[in-house]
Motif scaffolding. Structure first.
Motif, PDB file in Angstrom:
ATOM      1  N   SER A 258      34.460  48.956  49.257  1.00  0.00           N
ATOM      2  CA  SER A 258      34.978  47.902  48.368  1.00  0.00           C
ATOM      3  C   SER A 258      34.623  48.172  46.913  1.00  0.00           C
ATOM      4  O   SER A 258      34.167  47.282  46.197  1.00  0.00           O
ATOM      5  CB  SER A 258      34.419  46.533  48.762  1.00  0.00           C
ATOM      6  OG  SER A 258      34.821  46.205  50.056  1.00  0.00           O
ATOM      7  N   SER A 259      34.822  49.406  46.461  1.00  0.00           N
ATOM      8  CA  SER A 259      34.344  49.761  45.126  1.00  0.00           C
ATOM      9  C   SER A 259      34.984  48.895  44.031  1.00  0.00           C
ATOM     10  O   SER A 259      34.350  48.614  43.022  1.00  0.00           O
ATOM     11  CB  SER A 259      34.578  51.234  44.854  1.00  0.00           C
ATOM     12  OG  SER A 259      35.869  51.606  45.228  1.00  0.00           O
ATOM     13  N   TYR A 260      36.222  48.454  44.257  1.00  0.00           N
ATOM     14  CA  TYR A 260      36.855  47.612  43.228  1.00  0.00           C
ATOM     15  C   TYR A 260      36.131  46.274  43.110  1.00  0.00           C
ATOM     16  O   TYR A 260      35.874  45.773  42.029  1.00  0.00           O
ATOM     17  CB  TYR A 260      38.326  47.355  43.569  1.00  0.00           C
ATOM     18  CG  TYR A 260      39.216  48.469  43.164  1.00  0.00           C
ATOM     19  CD1 TYR A 260      39.890  48.432  41.955  1.00  0.00           C
ATOM     20  CD2 TYR A 260      39.368  49.585  43.974  1.00  0.00           C
ATOM     21  CE1 TYR A 260      40.705  49.472  41.569  1.00  0.00           C
ATOM     22  CE2 TYR A 260      40.182  50.631  43.596  1.00  0.00           C
ATOM     23  CZ  TYR A 260      40.850  50.571  42.393  1.00  0.00           C
ATOM     24  OH  TYR A 260      41.652  51.603  42.010  1.00  0.00           O
ATOM     25  N   GLN A 261      35.840  45.680  44.290  1.00  0.00           N
ATOM     26  CA  GLN A 261      35.189  44.379  44.264  1.00  0.00           C
ATOM     27  C   GLN A 261      33.792  44.506  43.659  1.00  0.00           C
ATOM     28  O   GLN A 261      33.342  43.622  42.931  1.00  0.00           O
ATOM     29  CB  GLN A 261      35.110  43.799  45.677  1.00  0.00           C
ATOM     30  CG  GLN A 261      36.468  43.553  46.330  1.00  0.00           C
ATOM     31  CD  GLN A 261      37.249  42.451  45.655  1.00  0.00           C
ATOM     32  OE1 GLN A 261      36.836  41.894  44.631  1.00  0.00           O
ATOM     33  NE2 GLN A 261      38.412  42.125  46.191  1.00  0.00           N
TER      34      GLN A 261
ATOM     35  N   TYR B 148      33.947  44.679  39.880  1.00  0.00           N
ATOM     36  CA  TYR B 148      34.103  43.367  39.241  1.00  0.00           C
ATOM     37  C   TYR B 148      32.886  42.472  39.457  1.00  0.00           C
ATOM     38  O   TYR B 148      32.600  41.608  38.636  1.00  0.00           O
ATOM     39  CB  TYR B 148      35.362  42.670  39.764  1.00  0.00           C
ATOM     40  CG  TYR B 148      36.616  43.143  39.085  1.00  0.00           C
ATOM     41  CD1 TYR B 148      36.703  43.144  37.699  1.00  0.00           C
ATOM     42  CD2 TYR B 148      37.694  43.603  39.814  1.00  0.00           C
ATOM     43  CE1 TYR B 148      37.839  43.587  37.063  1.00  0.00           C
ATOM     44  CE2 TYR B 148      38.836  44.054  39.186  1.00  0.00           C
ATOM     45  CZ  TYR B 148      38.904  44.046  37.810  1.00  0.00           C
ATOM     46  OH  TYR B 148      40.039  44.481  37.177  1.00  0.00           O
ATOM     47  N   ALA B 149      32.174  42.678  40.575  1.00  0.00           N
ATOM     48  CA  ALA B 149      30.983  41.860  40.819  1.00  0.00           C
ATOM     49  C   ALA B 149      29.944  42.115  39.723  1.00  0.00           C
ATOM     50  O   ALA B 149      29.335  41.180  39.186  1.00  0.00           O
ATOM     51  CB  ALA B 149      30.405  42.180  42.194  1.00  0.00           C
TER      52      ALA B 149
ATOM     53  N   TYR C 256      29.778  42.633  50.456  1.00  0.00           N
ATOM     54  CA  TYR C 256      30.768  43.702  50.618  1.00  0.00           C
ATOM     55  C   TYR C 256      30.215  44.833  51.476  1.00  0.00           C
ATOM     56  O   TYR C 256      30.949  45.440  52.257  1.00  0.00           O
ATOM     57  CB  TYR C 256      31.203  44.247  49.260  1.00  0.00           C
ATOM     58  CG  TYR C 256      31.840  43.202  48.395  1.00  0.00           C
ATOM     59  CD1 TYR C 256      32.901  42.449  48.879  1.00  0.00           C
ATOM     60  CD2 TYR C 256      31.390  42.951  47.110  1.00  0.00           C
ATOM     61  CE1 TYR C 256      33.488  41.471  48.102  1.00  0.00           C
ATOM     62  CE2 TYR C 256      31.966  41.969  46.329  1.00  0.00           C
ATOM     63  CZ  TYR C 256      33.007  41.236  46.830  1.00  0.00           C
ATOM     64  OH  TYR C 256      33.580  40.261  46.064  1.00  0.00           O
TER      65      TYR C 256
ATOM     66  N   GLU D 185      30.336  43.772  55.015  1.00  0.00           N
ATOM     67  CA  GLU D 185      31.741  43.768  55.426  1.00  0.00           C
ATOM     68  C   GLU D 185      32.128  45.136  56.003  1.00  0.00           C
ATOM     69  O   GLU D 185      32.803  45.234  57.025  1.00  0.00           O
ATOM     70  CB  GLU D 185      32.575  43.459  54.179  1.00  0.00           C
ATOM     71  CG  GLU D 185      34.017  43.140  54.389  1.00  0.00           C
ATOM     72  CD  GLU D 185      34.223  41.740  54.929  1.00  0.00           C
ATOM     73  OE1 GLU D 185      35.108  41.637  55.751  1.00  0.00           O
ATOM     74  OE2 GLU D 185      33.516  40.788  54.528  1.00  0.00           O
ATOM     75  N   TYR D 186      31.647  46.185  55.350  1.00  0.00           N
ATOM     76  CA  TYR D 186      31.969  47.552  55.776  1.00  0.00           C
ATOM     77  C   TYR D 186      31.416  47.833  57.168  1.00  0.00           C
ATOM     78  O   TYR D 186      32.067  48.497  57.975  1.00  0.00           O
ATOM     79  CB  TYR D 186      31.384  48.541  54.765  1.00  0.00           C
ATOM     80  CG  TYR D 186      31.710  49.987  55.037  1.00  0.00           C
ATOM     81  CD1 TYR D 186      32.994  50.479  54.816  1.00  0.00           C
ATOM     82  CD2 TYR D 186      30.743  50.874  55.490  1.00  0.00           C
ATOM     83  CE1 TYR D 186      33.302  51.803  55.045  1.00  0.00           C
ATOM     84  CE2 TYR D 186      31.048  52.202  55.726  1.00  0.00           C
ATOM     85  CZ  TYR D 186      32.329  52.657  55.503  1.00  0.00           C
ATOM     86  OH  TYR D 186      32.620  53.973  55.729  1.00  0.00           O
TER      87      TYR D 186
END
Lengths: 445, 282
Positions: A399-402, A405-406, A435, A438-439
């Motif tokens: 989830s590198s995008y999330q 932004y985090a 995140y 989640e993975y």
């Protein structure tokens, strides 16, 4: 009517003949394809590299390399992923040049040929590759891909503005950044800021360094930033590095000279709205040409969080990944990778693009030293890296995008909503841990 | 030949089933299972994906951004297109020329249009800031970025909606308008009491499609802002794309898809219910 239908069917069946069917078996050449994201200056340098290979080593060994531009590094990954998932390996390119964000998607793929496998007959060659760049693509002691376009983060500053404010040296630490930025800031008569000291909202790219280089070396997540396994939780809240950094960052913000810009920073810098920005070494040529002769550009090492933060910087940029598409091209792939990372070719690549050489022998070439003398700015990056801890590495997280932004939103929230660094650190850690977990749900049976 | 209608409808039905209904059912299944990185369903988890989704900060941002965008976009778009259609609904070659210019944006590809808009709104080298003489940080200021999305959305949707409004306005019988004028009604009164009720079915259709488009907005986000700054323009469908395709989290992505569907569907149901009670069809 019947004739028409038959004709239509024939036409439809014949159509595929118009498309390329791949290489004919009779050709004496082994063709390997290389998907790459290099455009502009780097694109020209890529063409040059391939021509040079096909003329020399390639001609000798009957290898042809075909380069295919596939858009940005991210686009190369987007196009590669469905092929890897489809399990139809024939459509895979032999080589694909990708950046760090691709690691998680590709490292477990059955079609991946690691560099250790490619080099099994010549393992000594790998010692010629700069250690930090090798580490940057090593997972569980396995070099996944060949380092090729390596870069680090750098501080770019407006030398003219520094001179006007009576500052002779670029900042060494974040404390220096705060004092210097405050001196550089300019306001109009209504009190609005017209010239900012520094512009940045730290996120993954900056924090890999600012958290990682504290106390010589600190990992952001468990499993050594994801290089020895899939991370399960972040460490920066437990070891206090985030609080330490955020305290320094808050102090810079409190001087009123920090602009929270996340987009078009090169433009803001070049048009004289901000005195300092952080960007990749690979932006050097672009920024220099954007600035033109408006002012003199200076580059310096990434400022340290504090005097104990001696770890330096990590290697960014990308590497070339090799895949098994069933054509048994491994030997040809290895020959090309050796050529692309040879001392001479890395020098040409470095001069053309600003990415620093990944071959240790390049640094001893007289031509390299001569180029450095003429363009001292280029030297800062490689010098900075040589003085860094080679164990300091980027993070490999899902989830590198999330997560990107985090970090950004968490830091902005602290600055604008007056959170304490402790609160912000805890909130960011909590969100990112979500995140990471989640993975693991996606892997659990 | 009783089977003829079925044969005729079969190709369309096949496409719909293949590309809409089956994916929809699979998406729903994925959303109540845990799904691996390579897309295999690992096990039934009930509503766990939804529970995690509703606790996810990123999702809160997406939800509020999508609703905000819809609230800004739909009224703005309808006001501007309707105004343009009313003003250009007259005889003469100038009005015709205007109409052509108004629906011309439809002929430009969406991506290329968005790339051009991105250049135009660039804060340091773009023409927009130069023209308005202000230093608006279109991509750094959350409010400006949202405004930019609305502007881009109106620009993209303008041509088609304008066409529909124009066609509807032309169908308003001229003799009715003349009668109204003879009876002393002014332009606004004619619009309010004659034209508006008569084009109401078209208006409802445009509102419905606009809400749907706004709830599902993703391409302008992808090309213009990538969800930034600070997630202020990250919409539900864009987050679905990030989580589902970029991060390979198919379960969460599917859950978002189902939530978007339910929200849009609910909005449309309410609207259609209102329409049945209020609208007069000729």
């Amino acid at each position: 009517m019947k004739r028409f239908v038959i004709l239509a069917v024939i036409v439809l069946l014949a159509l595929p003949m118009l498309f390329a069917q791949g290489q004919k078996a009779s050709s004496p050449y082994t063709t390997i394809t290389w998907w790459h994201p290099n455009s502009g200056l780097a694109g020209a340098a890529t063409e040059e590299l391939i021509n040079s290979f096909n003329r020399t080593v390639g001609e000798e060994l009957k290898i042809r390399v075909e380069a295919v531009y596939q858009g940005k590094a991210n686009d190369v990954l987007t196009k590669l992923k469905p092929i890897l998932q489809s399990k139809d390996q024939r459509d895979l390119p032999d080589l694909a040049q990708l950046d760090g964000s691709a690691v998680l998607d590709i490292r477990d793929s059955a079609q991946l040929i690691t560099v250790n496998e490619l080099a099994k007959n010549e393992p000594d060659y790998l010692s010629k590759i700069v250690e930090a760049t090798r580490n940057s693509i090593t997972y569980k002691n396995n070099i996944l891909a060949m380092p090729f376009n390596a870069s680090t983060i750098l501080l770019y500053y407006n030398k003219d503005a520094f001179a006007k404010a009576g500052i002779s040296e670029p900042p060494r630490t974040l404390d220096n950044v705060a004092t210097i930025a405050a001196k550089l800031k300019q306001t109009d008569d209504k009190g609005r800021t017209t010239f900012w000291g520094i512009a940045n909202v730290p996120t993954t790219y900056e924090l890999m360094v600012w958290l990682g280089h504290q106390n010589g070396l600190t990992y952001l997540t468990d499993f050594e930033n994801g290089h020895t396994g899939a991370p399960t939780r972040v460490l920066f809240d437990e070891n206090g590095t985030m609080v330490n950094f955020l305290t320094k960052w808050q102090a810079i913000y409190d001087t009123g000279s920090l602009a929270n810009l996340t987009s078009d920073l090169n433009g803001a810098f070049a048009s004289g709205q901000v005195a300092m920005i952080l960007a990749s070494t690979s932006n050097l040529s672009t920024i220099a040409s954007m600035v033109g002769d408006r002012f003199e550009v200076g580059v310096a090492n990434m400022p340290m969080v504090d005097e104990n933060a001696t770890g330096g910087v990590n290697v960014g940029g990308g590497a070339i990944w090799a895949f098994d598409n069933g054509k048994n091209n491994q030997w040809a792939i290895w020959e090309f990778l050796k050529f692309a990372t040879s001392a001479e070719e890395q020098l040409k690549w470095h001069i053309a693009t600003g990415y620093f050489p990944v071959n240790v022998d390049t640094y001893d070439l007289p031509a390299f030293k001569a180029h450095l003398q003429e363009n001292p700015l280029f030297g800062v990056a490689s010098c900075q890296l040589m003085n860094s801890n080679p164990k300091l590495q980027g993070i490999w997280v899902p989830s590198s995008y999330q997560i990107y932004y985090a970090f950004q939103s968490g830091i902005l929230k602290m600055l604008e909503e007056k959170q304490t660094p402790q609160e912000a650190s805890k909130a960011i850690a909590q969100e990112i841990n979500g995140y990471l977990q989640e993975y693991h749900l996606m892997r659990a049976r | 030949m009783t089977c003829k209608p079925y044969i005729m409808i079969f190709p369309a039905l096949l496409l719909v089933v293949l590309f809409s209904y089956i994916p929809f059912i699979l998406t729903f299944f994925n959303s109540i299972h845990s799904v691996s990185l390579s897309g295999e369903r690992l096990g039934f988890v009930g509503l766990a994906n939804y529970r995690r989704l509703f606790g996810n900060q990123s999702f809160h941002a997406s939800l509020s951004n999508t609703i905000r965008f819809t609230l800004f976009f739909v009224p703005t778009n309808i006001t501007i297109t309707l105004l343009a259609a009313v003003l250009s609904n007259r005889k003469g070659w100038l009005a015709n020329l205007n109409q052509i210019f108004f629906f011309l944006p439809m002929a430009v590809g969406m991506s290329s249009m968005l790339m051009i808009i991105k250049m135009m709104f660039n804060p340091s080298i773009g023409i927009i800031n130069r023209l308005v003489g202000a230093n608006i940080q279109w991509f750094n200021d959350p409010n400006a970025a949202m405004a930019l999305l609305v502007i881009a959305g109106v620009f993209l949707g303008f041509g088609f909606d304008f066409l529909l409004f124009s066609a509807a306005l032309r169908n308003v019988p001229n003799d009715l308008k003349e009668v109204a004028r003879i009876n002393g009604a002014n332009g606004f009164q004619i619009f309010r009491h004659l034209e508006l009720p008569l084009i109401a079915p078209t208006l409802v259709f445009i509102i419905v499609t606009n809400i749907k488009n706004a709830m599902l907005i993703s391409a302008p986000v992808l090309i213009l802002t990538e969800g930034g700054p600070f997630r202020s323009t990250q919409t539900l469908v864009y987050q679905m794309y990030l989580d589902g395709f970029k991060s390979g989290n198919y379960a969460l992505g599917s859950a978002i898809a189902i939530v978007v569907f339910l929200l849009t569907f609910a909005a449309l149901l309410i609207l259609l219910h209102l329409e049945r009670r209020r609208i007069y069809y000729q």
